[in-house]
Design an enzyme around this catalytic site. Sequence first.
Site, PDB file in Angstrom:
ATOM      1  N   HIS A  61      17.695  15.105   8.474  1.00  0.00           N
ATOM      2  CA  HIS A  61      16.758  14.993   7.345  1.00  0.00           C
ATOM      3  C   HIS A  61      16.112  16.365   7.180  1.00  0.00           C
ATOM      4  O   HIS A  61      15.390  16.817   8.069  1.00  0.00           O
ATOM      5  CB  HIS A  61      15.713  13.926   7.640  1.00  0.00           C
ATOM      6  CG  HIS A  61      16.327  12.566   7.829  1.00  0.00           C
ATOM      7  ND1 HIS A  61      16.527  11.694   6.786  1.00  0.00           N
ATOM      8  CD2 HIS A  61      16.832  11.955   8.929  1.00  0.00           C
ATOM      9  CE1 HIS A  61      17.110  10.595   7.240  1.00  0.00           C
ATOM     10  NE2 HIS A  61      17.313  10.729   8.540  1.00  0.00           N
ATOM     11  N   LEU A  62      16.401  17.013   6.059  1.00  0.00           N
ATOM     12  CA  LEU A  62      15.874  18.375   5.859  1.00  0.00           C
ATOM     13  C   LEU A  62      14.648  18.384   4.950  1.00  0.00           C
ATOM     14  O   LEU A  62      14.030  19.433   4.771  1.00  0.00           O
ATOM     15  CB  LEU A  62      16.958  19.302   5.307  1.00  0.00           C
ATOM     16  CG  LEU A  62      18.084  19.645   6.289  1.00  0.00           C
ATOM     17  CD1 LEU A  62      19.082  20.594   5.645  1.00  0.00           C
ATOM     18  CD2 LEU A  62      17.540  20.250   7.585  1.00  0.00           C
ATOM     19  N   ARG A  63      14.323  17.235   4.342  1.00  0.00           N
ATOM     20  CA  ARG A  63      13.058  17.077   3.584  1.00  0.00           C
ATOM     21  C   ARG A  63      12.991  17.889   2.311  1.00  0.00           C
ATOM     22  O   ARG A  63      11.895  18.063   1.770  1.00  0.00           O
ATOM     23  CB  ARG A  63      11.848  17.409   4.471  1.00  0.00           C
ATOM     24  CG  ARG A  63      11.825  16.738   5.840  1.00  0.00           C
ATOM     25  CD  ARG A  63      11.912  15.259   5.755  1.00  0.00           C
ATOM     26  NE  ARG A  63      11.632  14.617   7.051  1.00  0.00           N
ATOM     27  CZ  ARG A  63      12.033  13.378   7.328  1.00  0.00           C
ATOM     28  NH1 ARG A  63      12.725  12.661   6.455  1.00  0.00           N
ATOM     29  NH2 ARG A  63      11.728  12.839   8.491  1.00  0.00           N
ATOM     30  N   ASP A 152      20.448   5.779   3.025  1.00  0.00           N
ATOM     31  CA  ASP A 152      19.647   6.130   4.186  1.00  0.00           C
ATOM     32  C   ASP A 152      18.831   4.932   4.666  1.00  0.00           C
ATOM     33  O   ASP A 152      19.367   3.841   4.779  1.00  0.00           O
ATOM     34  CB  ASP A 152      18.760   7.335   3.862  1.00  0.00           C
ATOM     35  CG  ASP A 152      18.174   7.914   5.134  1.00  0.00           C
ATOM     36  OD1 ASP A 152      18.963   8.394   5.946  1.00  0.00           O
ATOM     37  OD2 ASP A 152      16.958   7.823   5.333  1.00  0.00           O
ATOM     38  N   ASN A 251      13.634   4.705  13.804  1.00  0.00           N
ATOM     39  CA  ASN A 251      14.441   3.653  13.225  1.00  0.00           C
ATOM     40  C   ASN A 251      15.904   4.063  13.233  1.00  0.00           C
ATOM     41  O   ASN A 251      16.220   5.129  12.730  1.00  0.00           O
ATOM     42  CB  ASN A 251      14.001   3.388  11.785  1.00  0.00           C
ATOM     43  CG  ASN A 251      14.123   1.923  11.445  1.00  0.00           C
ATOM     44  OD1 ASN A 251      14.717   1.155  12.194  1.00  0.00           O
ATOM     45  ND2 ASN A 251      13.594   1.540  10.310  1.00  0.00           N
ATOM     46  N   ASP A 278      20.179  12.547  13.883  1.00  0.00           N
ATOM     47  CA  ASP A 278      19.165  11.906  13.034  1.00  0.00           C
ATOM     48  C   ASP A 278      17.854  12.710  13.085  1.00  0.00           C
ATOM     49  O   ASP A 278      16.759  12.150  13.120  1.00  0.00           O
ATOM     50  CB  ASP A 278      18.915  10.443  13.445  1.00  0.00           C
ATOM     51  CG  ASP A 278      18.101   9.678  12.403  1.00  0.00           C
ATOM     52  OD1 ASP A 278      17.860  10.204  11.307  1.00  0.00           O
ATOM     53  OD2 ASP A 278      17.701   8.527  12.706  1.00  0.00           O
TER      54      ASP A 278
HETATM   55  O1  DOR Z   1      13.478   7.238  12.319  1.00  0.00           O
HETATM   56  C1  DOR Z   1      13.891   7.456  11.184  1.00  0.00           C
HETATM   57  N1  DOR Z   1      13.474   8.513  10.467  1.00  0.00           N
HETATM   58  N2  DOR Z   1      14.776   6.608  10.641  1.00  0.00           N
HETATM   59  C2  DOR Z   1      15.109   6.670   9.336  1.00  0.00           C
HETATM   60  O2  DOR Z   1      15.800   5.823   8.908  1.00  0.00           O
HETATM   61  C3  DOR Z   1      14.586   7.731   8.472  1.00  0.00           C
HETATM   62  C4  DOR Z   1      14.111   8.871   9.260  1.00  0.00           C
HETATM   63  C5  DOR Z   1      13.218   9.761   8.459  1.00  0.00           C
HETATM   64  O3  DOR Z   1      13.605  10.149   7.350  1.00  0.00           O
HETATM   65  O4  DOR Z   1      12.143  10.109   8.924  1.00  0.00           O
END
Ligand code: DOR
Length: 399
Positions: A61-63, A152, A251, A278
């Site tokens: 996840h690069l935001r 996602d 998650n 992740d």
């Molecule tokens: O722990 C998690 N963080 N699970 C996800 O499904 C999304 C991710 C996030 O984007 O922070």
Amino acid sequence: MLLRGGRLVDPAAGIDALLDVRLRAGLVREIGPHLAPEPGEETLDAAGAVVAPGFVDMHVHLRDPGFPDKETLATGSRAAARGGFTAVACMPNTEPALDSVEILAGLLRRARDPEVACRIYPIAAMTRGRRGGETLDYAGLAAAGAVAFSDDGSPVADDAIMRAVALRARSTGRRLIAHAEDEDPMVRRDLTLARETATAWHIAHVSTAVSAAAVAEARRTGVDVTCEVTPHHLVFTSELVRERGGGAKVNPPLRGEDDARALRDSVRRGEVDAFATDHAPHTAREKALPFERAAMGFTGLEVAVGAYAYALPDLPLARFVAMLSANPARILGVPGGTLTVGSPADVTVFADRPWTVRSEAFASKGRSTPFDGMRLPRAVVATIVAGSLRYRAEGPVSA
Ligand code: DOR
């Protein structure tokens, strides 16, 4: 550049030998024993280290766009390079979501900035706004650079819509990535749809024994499905929530020791295709909230190589390398994954050199990882992207 004296491990090419590697003009130029440096050639001493095809993290996840307080392409890609990754595939849970050709084009334009230290491959959304209601132009998104499709952390709940996504995305040849939250029933549903629609699927961060077994069984019976595991699900259990509260919130959640052990065994049996972090950076403030309101996820890129070696010290080196390079590259259909002559000059050099995780020194803006403070057995020595040195660890190569 000439990489000298290292142990070249290239599982896709069936190579595990002491060989030098010459890089030129962004490609692998020559491989052989004791290559002599040419005039003006930079050399990197890899004696005591493993030279591997560049690692690809297929789940980060690069935001970008939307959450620069959590991470930017510059900080996330620098974290990737420090973690040994020459390429990452980024998830579409951004703001706005990666659900249009224009948004993908903007991201890929920013990814060409010289500040960005690795290759970035976008994973596009499956539905408009990741809201699970409206399918998208998958062929257009694939042509614009999407390497896979996923909603996602908000997986498509409606079975009919999920089936429509599969039927419309199938001809792109890009995989659908199931990011199951309510894991076991959702994985079962997706494996059934993958079978019925003959669509290529990938199950992200498998975290339970039941899901791992279901994926293995589906594959044995002809479903085109691949899967990945994170380092944290292999090592930690829900015990950690008691100790660390929101700091342990992720998650899918951390499970019991039986699940963690079953996942490690699945990797050993070859039933898991890829290691993926992740990487989910959040601000310190968001992680420090009471458990119910704390942000989910751990920063993962800079600990991955050490963390996987810690979780599975007995995994043969060629398998370790394949799970981080050849396999994710194949699953995403991207270049790399091998160092045969003519391949991209993306190289990860690592060594069995113990080190201690200090999250305050991370390049990532996210500092929350359950591996913080731990001693890990394997470290990144250097990361080379398209022939350019993007990270070089301080100190001697081997312990
Ligand atoms: O722990 C998690 N963080 N699970 C996800 O499904 C999304 C991710 C996030 O984007 O922070």
